[in-house]
Design a protein around this motif. Structure first.
Motif, PDB file in Angstrom:
ATOM      1  N   HIS A 107       0.850  -1.187   0.000  1.00  0.00           N
ATOM      2  CA  HIS A 107       0.000   0.000   0.000  1.00  0.00           C
ATOM      3  C   HIS A 107       0.889   1.241   0.000  1.00  0.00           C
ATOM      4  N   MET A 108       0.604   2.161  -0.891  1.00  0.00           N
ATOM      5  CA  MET A 108       1.438   3.345  -1.042  1.00  0.00           C
ATOM      6  C   MET A 108       0.574   4.598  -1.015  1.00  0.00           C
ATOM      7  N   THR A 109       0.988   5.565  -0.216  1.00  0.00           N
ATOM      8  CA  THR A 109       0.311   6.851  -0.198  1.00  0.00           C
ATOM      9  C   THR A 109       0.652   7.613  -1.476  1.00  0.00           C
ATOM     10  N   ALA A 110      -0.294   8.419  -1.949  1.00  0.00           N
ATOM     11  CA  ALA A 110      -0.066   9.270  -3.115  1.00  0.00           C
ATOM     12  C   ALA A 110      -0.356  10.714  -2.731  1.00  0.00           C
ATOM     13  N   GLY A 111       0.460  11.621  -3.231  1.00  0.00           N
ATOM     14  CA  GLY A 111       0.243  13.030  -2.929  1.00  0.00           C
ATOM     15  C   GLY A 111       1.482  13.851  -3.197  1.00  0.00           C
ATOM     16  N   GLY A 112       1.724  14.841  -2.352  1.00  0.00           N
ATOM     17  CA  GLY A 112       2.878  15.720  -2.521  1.00  0.00           C
ATOM     18  C   GLY A 112       3.167  16.443  -1.220  1.00  0.00           C
ATOM     19  N   PHE A 113       3.898  17.551  -1.318  1.00  0.00           N
ATOM     20  CA  PHE A 113       4.293  18.308  -0.133  1.00  0.00           C
ATOM     21  C   PHE A 113       4.075  19.799  -0.366  1.00  0.00           C
ATOM     22  N   LEU A 114       3.812  20.506   0.713  1.00  0.00           N
ATOM     23  CA  LEU A 114       3.603  21.953   0.688  1.00  0.00           C
ATOM     24  C   LEU A 114       4.683  22.623   1.522  1.00  0.00           C
ATOM     25  N   SER A 162      16.468  22.944   3.734  1.00  0.00           N
ATOM     26  CA  SER A 162      17.457  23.203   4.776  1.00  0.00           C
ATOM     27  C   SER A 162      17.159  24.514   5.491  1.00  0.00           C
ATOM     28  N   SER A 163      17.324  24.498   6.809  1.00  0.00           N
ATOM     29  CA  SER A 163      17.095  25.686   7.629  1.00  0.00           C
ATOM     30  C   SER A 163      17.723  25.468   8.995  1.00  0.00           C
ATOM     31  N   GLU A 164      18.470  26.463   9.442  1.00  0.00           N
ATOM     32  CA  GLU A 164      19.069  26.442  10.777  1.00  0.00           C
ATOM     33  C   GLU A 164      19.869  25.172  11.045  1.00  0.00           C
ATOM     34  N   GLY A 165      20.623  24.736  10.060  1.00  0.00           N
ATOM     35  CA  GLY A 165      21.486  23.572  10.220  1.00  0.00           C
ATOM     36  C   GLY A 165      20.793  22.237  10.100  1.00  0.00           C
ATOM     37  N   GLN A 166      19.485  22.226   9.838  1.00  0.00           N
ATOM     38  CA  GLN A 166      18.748  20.981   9.647  1.00  0.00           C
ATOM     39  C   GLN A 166      18.448  20.774   8.165  1.00  0.00           C
ATOM     40  N   ARG A 167      18.379  19.510   7.762  1.00  0.00           N
ATOM     41  CA  ARG A 167      18.088  19.189   6.363  1.00  0.00           C
ATOM     42  C   ARG A 167      17.069  18.061   6.283  1.00  0.00           C
ATOM     43  N   ALA A 168      16.283  18.123   5.208  1.00  0.00           N
ATOM     44  CA  ALA A 168      15.375  17.033   4.873  1.00  0.00           C
ATOM     45  C   ALA A 168      15.442  16.802   3.375  1.00  0.00           C
ATOM     46  N   LEU A 169      15.305  15.556   2.968  1.00  0.00           N
ATOM     47  CA  LEU A 169      15.367  15.176   1.570  1.00  0.00           C
ATOM     48  C   LEU A 169      14.017  14.647   1.128  1.00  0.00           C
ATOM     49  N   LEU A 170      13.495  15.203   0.040  1.00  0.00           N
ATOM     50  CA  LEU A 170      12.270  14.695  -0.574  1.00  0.00           C
ATOM     51  C   LEU A 170      12.685  13.897  -1.797  1.00  0.00           C
ATOM     52  N   LEU A 171      12.447  12.584  -1.761  1.00  0.00           N
ATOM     53  CA  LEU A 171      13.044  11.669  -2.729  1.00  0.00           C
ATOM     54  C   LEU A 171      12.154  11.317  -3.906  1.00  0.00           C
ATOM     55  N   GLY A 172      10.881  11.733  -3.888  1.00  0.00           N
ATOM     56  CA  GLY A 172      10.018  11.308  -4.984  1.00  0.00           C
ATOM     57  C   GLY A 172      10.006   9.799  -5.082  1.00  0.00           C
ATOM     58  N   ASP A 173      10.285   9.266  -6.274  1.00  0.00           N
ATOM     59  CA  ASP A 173      10.323   7.815  -6.466  1.00  0.00           C
ATOM     60  C   ASP A 173      11.742   7.269  -6.579  1.00  0.00           C
ATOM     61  N   ILE A 174      12.714   8.013  -6.099  1.00  0.00           N
ATOM     62  CA  ILE A 174      14.045   7.422  -5.939  1.00  0.00           C
ATOM     63  C   ILE A 174      13.917   6.193  -5.046  1.00  0.00           C
ATOM     64  N   VAL A 175      12.971   6.259  -4.119  1.00  0.00           N
ATOM     65  CA  VAL A 175      12.624   5.138  -3.236  1.00  0.00           C
ATOM     66  C   VAL A 175      11.106   4.985  -3.252  1.00  0.00           C
ATOM     67  N   HIS A 176      10.605   3.796  -3.516  1.00  0.00           N
ATOM     68  CA  HIS A 176       9.167   3.550  -3.502  1.00  0.00           C
ATOM     69  C   HIS A 176       8.685   3.046  -2.146  1.00  0.00           C
TER      70      HIS A 176
END
Length: 266
Positions: free
Chosen positions: A47-54, A186-200
């Motif tokens: 089961h896979m969620t579908a959508g995006g990010f804001l 990235s903000s204030e020394g923190q990072r997050a990666l949005l991978l799309g379908d690099i990983v399912h």
């Protein structure tokens, strides 16, 4: 999810499911999922969620990927994307930028509907290699052309790593598709990666040699996936992907030489 001063919010359109063996496999292994059955339902479906990010940054309202749209099929439940946006107080006309990790149908669904552009005031941004592959190639898929051609007057293509907005960078990561793109917040020394379908599925972060049936170049996709996973592990980045459960974030950890993704928050 809070990344420094930036909020990265899941915009859920719905869900999709399919037999796990039809999506991800391990070369030379008949039943690779036997060791990961806890990720599947009783019928062996993933089961896979579908959508995006804001993301709101620099006075801009940015959407990354737009879910499945109005597609109808027995194995999908969709239609919540615009309602999810409105739940955050955002109308389609408010959006300034629509970014695509890649141009597969389940990531561009709300780009248009019945030939009409959904986000009338937004600049749509995609990698030039994906636009060529899905829209302008002689063998382009007609459905992709129909879905995406209407955004062309609002489209800006890119082909290199660049800063999109304050705290938001695009980095090409080809393999899954020719123009697959990783977005780094990235903000204030923190990072997050949005991978799309690099990983399912989270399983690909612990199984380095698995392959996705939808990867255009399986070898390149695997190399990119593992390099990014190792980078995220080394830098303690938060990681989310286009079909993770609830579009949740997590961190990549490692024990006994094996990577794993562990959800952060609920």
């Amino acid at each position: 999810m809070k990344i420094g001063q930036l909020d990265v919010l899941p915009v859920i359109d719905g869900s999709m499911q399919a037999p796990a063996r039809d999506i991800l496999s391990r070369p030379g292994v008949d039943d690779a999922w036997a060791c990961h059955s806890e990720l599947l339902d009783d019928s062996g479906a993933l089961h896979m969620t579908a959508g995006g990010f804001l993301i709101r940054t620099g006075g801009r309202i940015i959407v990354i990927d737009t879910g499945l749209g109005t597609i109808k099929a027995d194995d999908v439940q969709v239609g919540g994307f615009l309602d999810s946006l409105r739940g955050y107080g955002v109308e389609p006309a408010d959006v300034t930028d629509v970014l695509f990790t890649h141009l597969h149908y389940d990531h561009v669904g709300w780009a248009t509907s019945k030939g009409q552009v959904i986000f009338p005031n937004a600049t749509y941004r995609a990698h030039a290699a994906d636009w060529a592959h899905f829209v302008t190639a002689d063998d382009a898929v007609p459905g992709a052309v129909k879905k995406l051609k209407p955004i062309e007057p609002q489209l800006e293509l890119f082909d290199a790593e660049h800063t999109v907005a304050p705290g938001l960078d695009a980095r090409p990561a080809p393999g899954h598709t020719p123009g697959t793109t990783l977005f780094i917040i990235s903000s204030e020394g923190q990072r997050a990666l949005l991978l799309g379908d690099i990983v399912h599925s989270v399983v690909e972060l612990s199984e380095p040699d698995w392959q996705a049936v939808y990867d255009v170049d399986a070898a390149m996709a695997s190399a990119v996936r593992n390099a990014i996973a190792d980078e995220a592990l080394a830098k303690a980045d938060l990681v989310a992907a286009g079909h993770f459960p609830d579009l949740a974030f997590g961190r990549i950890l490692k024990s006994d030489g094996v990577r794993r993704w562990e959800r952060v928050g609920r």
